[in-house]
Write a protein that holds these residues in place. Structure first.
Motif, PDB file in Angstrom:
ATOM      1  N   TYR A  65       0.841  -1.204   0.000  1.00  0.00           N
ATOM      2  CA  TYR A  65       0.000   0.000   0.000  1.00  0.00           C
ATOM      3  C   TYR A  65       0.877   1.254   0.000  1.00  0.00           C
ATOM      4  O   TYR A  65       0.645   2.189  -0.777  1.00  0.00           O
ATOM      5  CB  TYR A  65      -0.931   0.014   1.204  1.00  0.00           C
ATOM      6  CG  TYR A  65      -1.586   1.374   1.396  1.00  0.00           C
ATOM      7  CD1 TYR A  65      -2.658   1.780   0.598  1.00  0.00           C
ATOM      8  CD2 TYR A  65      -1.081   2.279   2.340  1.00  0.00           C
ATOM      9  CE1 TYR A  65      -3.214   3.040   0.738  1.00  0.00           C
ATOM     10  CE2 TYR A  65      -1.644   3.539   2.490  1.00  0.00           C
ATOM     11  CZ  TYR A  65      -2.707   3.921   1.688  1.00  0.00           C
ATOM     12  OH  TYR A  65      -3.255   5.170   1.834  1.00  0.00           O
ATOM     13  N   LEU A  66       1.885   1.278   0.901  1.00  0.00           N
ATOM     14  CA  LEU A  66       2.735   2.468   0.994  1.00  0.00           C
ATOM     15  C   LEU A  66       3.470   2.727  -0.316  1.00  0.00           C
ATOM     16  O   LEU A  66       3.657   3.882  -0.700  1.00  0.00           O
ATOM     17  CB  LEU A  66       3.736   2.310   2.135  1.00  0.00           C
ATOM     18  CG  LEU A  66       3.150   2.283   3.557  1.00  0.00           C
ATOM     19  CD1 LEU A  66       4.269   2.171   4.586  1.00  0.00           C
ATOM     20  CD2 LEU A  66       2.280   3.500   3.836  1.00  0.00           C
ATOM     21  N   MET A  67       3.849   1.663  -1.014  1.00  0.00           N
ATOM     22  CA  MET A  67       4.556   1.818  -2.285  1.00  0.00           C
ATOM     23  C   MET A  67       3.605   2.061  -3.455  1.00  0.00           C
ATOM     24  O   MET A  67       4.030   2.414  -4.547  1.00  0.00           O
ATOM     25  CB  MET A  67       5.398   0.569  -2.564  1.00  0.00           C
ATOM     26  CG  MET A  67       6.516   0.348  -1.546  1.00  0.00           C
ATOM     27  SD  MET A  67       7.701   1.712  -1.480  1.00  0.00           S
ATOM     28  CE  MET A  67       8.475   1.572  -3.085  1.00  0.00           C
ATOM     29  N   GLY A  68       2.303   1.825  -3.219  1.00  0.00           N
ATOM     30  CA  GLY A  68       1.334   2.052  -4.287  1.00  0.00           C
ATOM     31  C   GLY A  68       1.186   0.893  -5.228  1.00  0.00           C
ATOM     32  O   GLY A  68       0.632   1.018  -6.323  1.00  0.00           O
ATOM     33  N   TRP A  69       1.651  -0.295  -4.802  1.00  0.00           N
ATOM     34  CA  TRP A  69       1.598  -1.464  -5.683  1.00  0.00           C
ATOM     35  C   TRP A  69       0.221  -2.095  -5.753  1.00  0.00           C
ATOM     36  O   TRP A  69      -0.105  -2.760  -6.725  1.00  0.00           O
ATOM     37  CB  TRP A  69       2.604  -2.520  -5.216  1.00  0.00           C
ATOM     38  CG  TRP A  69       4.024  -2.058  -5.310  1.00  0.00           C
ATOM     39  CD1 TRP A  69       4.542  -1.124  -6.164  1.00  0.00           C
ATOM     40  CD2 TRP A  69       5.119  -2.504  -4.497  1.00  0.00           C
ATOM     41  NE1 TRP A  69       5.879  -0.940  -5.942  1.00  0.00           N
ATOM     42  CE2 TRP A  69       6.271  -1.790  -4.924  1.00  0.00           C
ATOM     43  CE3 TRP A  69       5.254  -3.424  -3.465  1.00  0.00           C
ATOM     44  CZ2 TRP A  69       7.519  -1.982  -4.342  1.00  0.00           C
ATOM     45  CZ3 TRP A  69       6.498  -3.611  -2.889  1.00  0.00           C
ATOM     46  CH2 TRP A  69       7.614  -2.898  -3.323  1.00  0.00           C
TER      47      TRP A  69
END
Length: 209
Positions: A65-69
């Protein structure tokens, strides 16, 4: 650079959603407040994987989530169904045979599953203030309606009118919303003799400016 900014936004978003201060997050991650502040502002461009996992766990989310994957992709919009905007309808003339098509409006596929529809451009002010001249109404084809429904009805085989329907034991009234227009009262024998025929029920108004 844009990817870094997005990571920064997601870290800050989760921290604020959880109502964590930098000190709260520092206590949960064993990182210093200054380091966390630098991550959140983007001053530190590279976030090591081990730090990412610790940070994600503290923020009750996932590294993905934090990386936007794992961002949810926007679902494609459902296709609409085009229906004709008619300038006039008349008794005894099938809607699909009318050639006076002014334009097209779009209704949802779900709506289209529940009947046959057409649109009608309103002429005049008999239904103001609710429905004004040149407004377009979406009409479901049907030959009857309930008390209080706004209907499209044809009288004497002429162009149809848009009125509110009121039923009585011995007949019906077709009522304008504009009080300057008198209701049209029709006895049962007049309904059969003229004839008067309900063509459809107005289900939606699309005002035009």
């Amino acid at each position: 650079m844009e990817e870094v900014n997005n990571i920064v936004k997601r870290i800050k978003k989760r921290r604020l959603e959880l109502e964590y201060s930098f000190q709260d997050l520092a206590d949960k991650t064993n990182m210093s407040k200054s380091t966390l502040q630098r991550y959140e502002t983007g001053a530190i461009k590279n976030l090591p994987l081990d730090k990412l996992e610790v940070l994600a766990s503290a923020l009750q989310t996932t590294p993905s989530y934090l990386m936007g994957w794992d961002e949810v992709k926007e679902e494609p919009k459902k296709k609409g169904v085009k229906i004709p905007v008619l300038g006039r309808v008349a008794a005894g003339v099938p809607i699909e045979m009318i050639e006076d098509i002014l334009d097209y409006e779009e209704i949802t596929e779900d709506m289209a599953k529940h009947g046959e529809y057409f649109a009608l451009k309103i002429q005049g002010d008999s239904m103001t203030p609710r429905i004004c001249n040149n407004d377009v109404v979406i009409v479901r084809q049907q030959d009857d309606a309930e008390n209080g429904d706004i209907v499209i009805a044809a009288i004497n085989g002429d162009d149809a009118v848009c009125k509110r329907l009121q039923k009585y034991n011995d007949g019906i009234a077709l009522i304008s919303l504009n009080p300057l227009y008198d209701p049209i009262y029709l006895k049962k024998d007049e309904i059969d003799g003229k004839p008067v025929r309900i063509i459809g029920k107005v289900v939606e108004l699309r005002g035009k400016f």
